[in-house]
Each structure stands twice: as structure tokens, then as C-alpha cells.
Design an enzyme around this catalytic site. Structure first.
Site, mmCIF file in Angstrom:
data_model
loop_
_atom_site.group_PDB
_atom_site.id
_atom_site.type_symbol
_atom_site.label_atom_id
_atom_site.label_comp_id
_atom_site.label_asym_id
_atom_site.label_seq_id
_atom_site.Cartn_x
_atom_site.Cartn_y
_atom_site.Cartn_z
ATOM 1 N N GLY A 13 -14.566 -1.301 -21.430
ATOM 2 C CA GLY A 13 -14.769 0.025 -20.837
ATOM 3 C C GLY A 13 -14.176 1.161 -21.657
ATOM 4 O O GLY A 13 -14.486 2.324 -21.434
ATOM 5 N N ASP A 35 -3.641 -8.201 -22.191
ATOM 6 C CA ASP A 35 -4.289 -9.236 -23.013
ATOM 7 C C ASP A 35 -3.291 -10.075 -23.812
ATOM 8 O O ASP A 35 -3.615 -11.185 -24.230
ATOM 9 C CB ASP A 35 -5.291 -8.597 -23.986
ATOM 10 C CG ASP A 35 -6.614 -8.229 -23.302
ATOM 11 O OD1 ASP A 35 -6.695 -8.397 -22.063
ATOM 12 O OD2 ASP A 35 -7.543 -7.777 -23.994
ATOM 13 N N ASP A 36 -2.091 -9.528 -24.047
ATOM 14 C CA ASP A 36 -1.073 -10.286 -24.787
ATOM 15 C C ASP A 36 -0.490 -11.433 -23.963
ATOM 16 O O ASP A 36 0.294 -12.227 -24.483
ATOM 17 C CB ASP A 36 0.085 -9.361 -25.221
ATOM 18 C CG ASP A 36 -0.358 -8.340 -26.261
ATOM 19 O OD1 ASP A 36 -1.431 -8.549 -26.880
ATOM 20 O OD2 ASP A 36 0.363 -7.339 -26.458
#
Length: 202
Positions: A13, A35-36
Site C-alpha cells: 500500500g 516485517d523484521d
């Protein structure tokens, strides 16, 4: 003063693009990327839809993410230094947080679907784009583990719809951002909104 901003939204997005720009313009600003905190591929179970369940909260080590956020809350100066963030002179001189303002951006696709995290935000944004655009953007991205055929329609989009509904029930303070607008318009809208909130918090 400490201020925590959530930048959530659908996959592809524009969350990271917006976050990276805010990092350059907001003072003493650090980031935690959801995301890590993905678990290893062999820890991700296969669901009834036949796909590895990457797009669900259990695919993420949320406790580790939460403790990273707490580390910033306890000492934003130390956190910034250890993450290579340059601080303004007044923040650098003092180890106490009384000097200046410290900002943390939490960025990710399920940041409003974990109760302990919802409680920390001072400002919440959520970027959304329609199905067709999302599918198009997703197909042009290169992932370490490529998407298997049918993943978007079979898993990614249904999970997005499910989690979005859950998020709307969990958190009523979200500013929704139209991800179809230009990067410039999105940035200006969010930056202005953050500045107004900061002024009101002083």
C-alpha cells in the site's frame, strides 16, 4: 516527550515509502518494522487454504516486537544511538527524555491486530488501496520467498479483509489514508496531521 505513530495498511500500500520519508523529516525519529519479526519459514504452518500462513499474526513474533517497542519507551536516546539514528543536539546532550521530542514509528500490515500494541499509539494511520491495484503492485514485487501461484486470491486478500474488519473493531482512532493518491499528497497529509497532534500534546 515521547510520541508513537502507527503506519499500518494493506500489503504493497505504500507504508514503507511513507515511513522512510517521515524518518527523514521528523526529529529524533526511530522505526520498528513489523516485517523484521516474521518467524522462520519452517515455523509457518500451512492452513486449510493450502498456503503457508504468512498473513496472520501467528506468523510474527509479536512478543519480540513488543519488547523492542518497550526498549524504545524506556530509553529513546539509547535506542536511537544503537540503531544509528542521529539525534538533535539538545536530545543528544541529555540522557533524560525531558529534552526535546522523541518519535517512534511502528510500521506493518498487522500493527492494529495485537491488543498490547494498540495501547501504545498516540497517532494511527492506515493506508488502503483497492483489490485490483493491490494485486498489480504485489505481482511486480520481488520477495525472498516468491509468492506461489494463487496466493494473493487464496490467502493474502481474504486475510486482509478479515484482519481489516478485526482492526476496525479493535481500534477506533485510525486515520484512513487513500493509497491511490500521489506519494506527495499522502506524505503531506500525514506529516501535517502528525505536526498538529504534536502541537496539541505539548
Amino acid at each position: 516527550m515521547k510520541f508513537i505513530i502507527g503506519i499500518g495498511g494493506v500489503t504493497n500500500g505504500g507504508k514503507t515509502t511513507l515511513t522512510n520519508r517521515l524518518l527523514k523529516t521528523l526529529p529524533n525519529c526511530c522505526v520498528v518494522h513489523q516485517d523484521d519479526f516474521f518467524k522462520k519459514p519452517n515455523q509457518i504452518e500451512v492452513g486449510e487454504d493450502g498456503f503457508r500462513q504468512w498473513d496472520v499474526i501467528s506468523a510474527l513474533d509479536m512478543e519480540a516486537m513488543m519488547s523492542t517497542v518497550k526498549g524504545w519507551q524506556e530509553n529513546p536516546v539509547k535506542f536511537a544511538r544503537s540503531h544509528g539514528v542521529s539525534l538533535s543536539p539538545d536530545a543528544e546532550e541529555s540522557d533524560s527524555e525531558e529534552k526535546g521530542i522523541h518519535i517512534l514509528i511502528i510500521e506493518g500490515f498487522l500493527i492494529y491486530n495485537y491488543k498490547p500494541l494498540i495501547e501504545v499509539y498516540d497517532k494511527c494511520f492506515y493506508i488502503s488501496i483497492p483489490y485490483e491495484e493491490c494485486k498489480k503492485r504485489r505481482s511486480t514485487r520481488t520477495y525472498t520467498l516468491p509468492d506461489p501461484p494463487g496466493l494473493f486470491d487464496g490467502h493474502v486478500w481474504p486475510m486482509y479483509l478479515k484482519h481489516r474488519k478485526e482492526m476496525e473493531n479493535n481500534c477506533d482512532r485510525i486515520d484512513y489514508v487513500n493509497g491511490m493518491k500521489s506519494k506527495e499528497i499522502i506524505y503531506n497529509k500525514v506529516y501535517e496531521s502528525i505536526q498538529n497532534s504534536l502541537l496539541n500534546s505539548l
